[in-house]
Design a protein around this motif. Structure first.
Motif, PDB file in Angstrom:
ATOM      1  N   LYS A   1       0.840  -1.191   0.000  1.00 26.52           N
ATOM      2  CA  LYS A   1       0.000   0.000   0.000  1.00 26.52           C
ATOM      3  C   LYS A   1       0.880   1.248   0.000  1.00 26.52           C
ATOM      4  N   LEU A   2       0.616   2.165  -0.936  1.00 30.46           N
ATOM      5  CA  LEU A   2       1.320   3.436  -1.005  1.00 30.46           C
ATOM      6  C   LEU A   2       0.451   4.529  -0.395  1.00 30.46           C
ATOM      7  N   ASN A   3       1.104   5.556   0.131  1.00 33.70           N
ATOM      8  CA  ASN A   3       0.390   6.751   0.585  1.00 33.70           C
ATOM      9  C   ASN A   3       0.441   7.863  -0.464  1.00 33.70           C
ATOM     10  N   PHE A   4       1.487   7.827  -1.281  1.00 33.81           N
ATOM     11  CA  PHE A   4       1.670   8.887  -2.281  1.00 33.81           C
ATOM     12  C   PHE A   4       2.308   8.275  -3.522  1.00 33.81           C
ATOM     13  N   VAL A   5       1.766   8.619  -4.679  1.00 35.04           N
ATOM     14  CA  VAL A   5       2.414   8.264  -5.934  1.00 35.04           C
ATOM     15  C   VAL A   5       2.510   9.539  -6.758  1.00 35.04           C
ATOM     16  N   GLY A   6       3.684   9.793  -7.313  1.00 39.70           N
ATOM     17  CA  GLY A   6       3.902  11.053  -8.023  1.00 39.70           C
ATOM     18  C   GLY A   6       4.503  10.862  -9.390  1.00 39.70           C
ATOM     19  N   TYR A   7       3.657  10.986 -10.420  1.00 41.25           N
ATOM     20  CA  TYR A   7       4.126  10.903 -11.799  1.00 41.25           C
ATOM     21  C   TYR A   7       4.154  12.308 -12.406  1.00 41.25           C
ATOM     22  N   THR A   8       5.155  12.585 -13.205  1.00 39.07           N
ATOM     23  CA  THR A   8       5.163  13.818 -13.981  1.00 39.07           C
ATOM     24  C   THR A   8       5.911  13.546 -15.284  1.00 39.07           C
ATOM     25  N   TYR A   9       6.038  14.558 -16.127  1.00 40.83           N
ATOM     26  CA  TYR A   9       6.705  14.378 -17.411  1.00 40.83           C
ATOM     27  C   TYR A   9       8.216  14.302 -17.225  1.00 40.83           C
ATOM     28  N   CYS A  10       8.861  13.589 -18.111  1.00 39.81           N
ATOM     29  CA  CYS A  10      10.283  13.281 -17.977  1.00 39.81           C
ATOM     30  C   CYS A  10      11.163  14.503 -17.695  1.00 39.81           C
ATOM     31  N   PRO A  11      11.009  15.622 -18.408  1.00 40.49           N
ATOM     32  CA  PRO A  11      11.905  16.757 -18.150  1.00 40.49           C
ATOM     33  C   PRO A  11      11.773  17.343 -16.742  1.00 40.49           C
ATOM     34  N   LEU A  12      10.674  17.041 -16.057  1.00 38.81           N
ATOM     35  CA  LEU A  12      10.452  17.593 -14.718  1.00 38.81           C
ATOM     36  C   LEU A  12      10.694  16.590 -13.602  1.00 38.81           C
ATOM     37  N   LYS A  13      10.975  15.350 -13.944  1.00 38.74           N
ATOM     38  CA  LYS A  13      11.025  14.304 -12.921  1.00 38.74           C
ATOM     39  C   LYS A  13      12.069  14.577 -11.843  1.00 38.74           C
TER      40      LYS A  13
END
Length: 413
Positions: free
Chosen positions: A88-100
């Protein structure tokens, strides 16, 4: 070679052979190669990393850090897959490659303070910092119960968390609540990016604009709005986004909404190729015969094109095409995980995003937009009345069918 053995005088051949997962880092920074062989053919087997980075004008310290992050991420994914990716995760954070990398750095600052203030050592998260396509949580949207999902989800585009199954099972039932944003940039409000149902919170956007190659455009009129790209005068003179041969769906979704299948057919007749945005920025304004007069390109890559004398960025009068960067937050988590929510919508990360030409909703941030710049949005009613995954597959399929047919006829001729 250990991770901390990567140095500026390391040979690219040694790096890429021992750590093939780093190919995506090279690709994301302007080295237009889709395979290890093509990268080495381009740069030569004896070229050192420092030489290649100087030629590209890439920040050396940051690039090495990205390599190390990518290698570490690969190792972590392997370990997680061997152990328990269903934790179980509390936070998952995806964004675009240039901002990772920026996202990860800002997140870790918040995490460190959060743990210090609360003593919560059980907080679990997944925040990828590399550009690998591997994701141990790619099926997170398939959860059977709301308790299996993270309290805070940050993601991008019309992907899994816009799937019909996910929306009907969790979003429509009100499990997630939009984050209150007292001051939102007028341009984003005018575009309709605030979800009136109070479920999704769009805190940033990924805008698509046009980059014009003046030499290749010649006497053709400069396109001013998206519908102009459907005119036959631009036949075989437009390049759009693609990765590893797969056409990006963003432009196609907007064309289909406004012009239906006929619009996709007309667009297909005008498309010369599908490229990664870094290749567009590298080629636009040069004498390369592979280029085109018009590129549909993310704003940040358009701004990175150095040939400003022979190119021009067009922010269409009907608005830059907008792909959402958003968060879904469980109502029960609003207070407990407020530091992480504030990180997403706050000023510090927001300004760093805007500095990289990813406009944000926070009105205190200077988005550096052109005067009177507007955004074109699919619209929440349209999005929620469609299964976005099915719609994406449909529009790409129609486009590919007519584009491939045109290409075959051209080759036969």
């Amino acid at each position: 070679m250990k991770i901390n053995d990567i140095r500026l005088n390391s040979k690219i051949k040694d790096i890429i052979e021992q750590y093939p997962e780093t190919l995506s880092v090279f690709a994301a920074n302007g080295f237009n190669a889709s395979t290890k062989e093509s990268l080495l053919e381009m740069l030569g087997e004896s070229m050192m990393l420092v030489t290649a980075l100087k030629v590209k004008g890439v920040n050396q310290e940051l690039f090495i850090k990205m390599l190390e992050e990518q290698i570490a991420e690969k190792a972590n994914i392997t370990q997680e897959q061997d152990e328990d990716v269903a934790q179980k995760l509390n936070f998952v954070g995806y964004t675009y490659c240039p901002l990772k990398l920026t996202f990860r750095e800002c997140f870790e600052e918040v995490l460190k303070k959060y743990v210090s203030d609360t003593g919560d050592k059980d907080f679990k998260y997944y925040v990828p910092s590399g550009c690998s396509s591997e994701d141990p949580y790619e099926n997170l949207w398939k959860a059977d119960h709301i308790n299996q999902l993270p309290e805070v989800i940050a993601s991008v585009g019309f992907r899994d968390f816009f799937r019909k199954e996910f929306v009907e099972k969790f979003v429509n039932k009100g499990y997630f609540k939009a984050v209150p944003q007292p001051k939102v940039h007028k341009a984003l409000v005018s575009a309709g990016l605030i979800d009136r149902d109070g479920w999704y919170t769009v805190y940033s956007v990924f805008p698509l604009v046009m980059l014009i190659d003046k030499k290749k455009l010649g006497k053709l009129p400069v396109p001013k709005q998206w519908s102009d790209l459907l005119h036959p005068i631009y036949a075989d003179n437009i390049i759009i986004g693609a990765s590893h041969g797969d056409i990006h769906e963003d432009l196609l979704l907007y064309i289909y909404k406004d012009h239906g299948e006929e619009g996709l057919v007309k667009l297909a007749a005008n498309i010369k190729a599908g490229w990664h945005a870094s290749q567009m920025a590298k080629t636009a304004g040069t004498n390369s015969s592979e280029g085109a007069a018009v590129y549909v390109i993310p704003w940040m890559f358009a701004k990175s094109c150095p040939r400003t004398e022979t190119t021009e960025i067009i922010w269409p009068i009907d608005g830059a095409l907008t792909t959402p960067i958003y968060t879904l937050v469980k109502e029960s988590a609003m207070e407990k995980y407020k530091p992480f929510i504030d990180f997403l919508i706050g000023f510090d990360y927001g300004q760093r995003s805007a500095d990289n030409y990813f406009p944000v909703s926070n009105a205190e941030v200077d988005n550096k937009l052109p005067v009177e710049a507007s955004f074109k949005w699919l619209g929440w009613d349209y999005i929620k009345s469609h299964s976005m995954e099915e719609l994406k597959e449909y529009v790409v399929g129609i486009f590919q069918q007519h584009w491939e047919k045109k290409t075959e006829m051209k080759e036969m001729a």
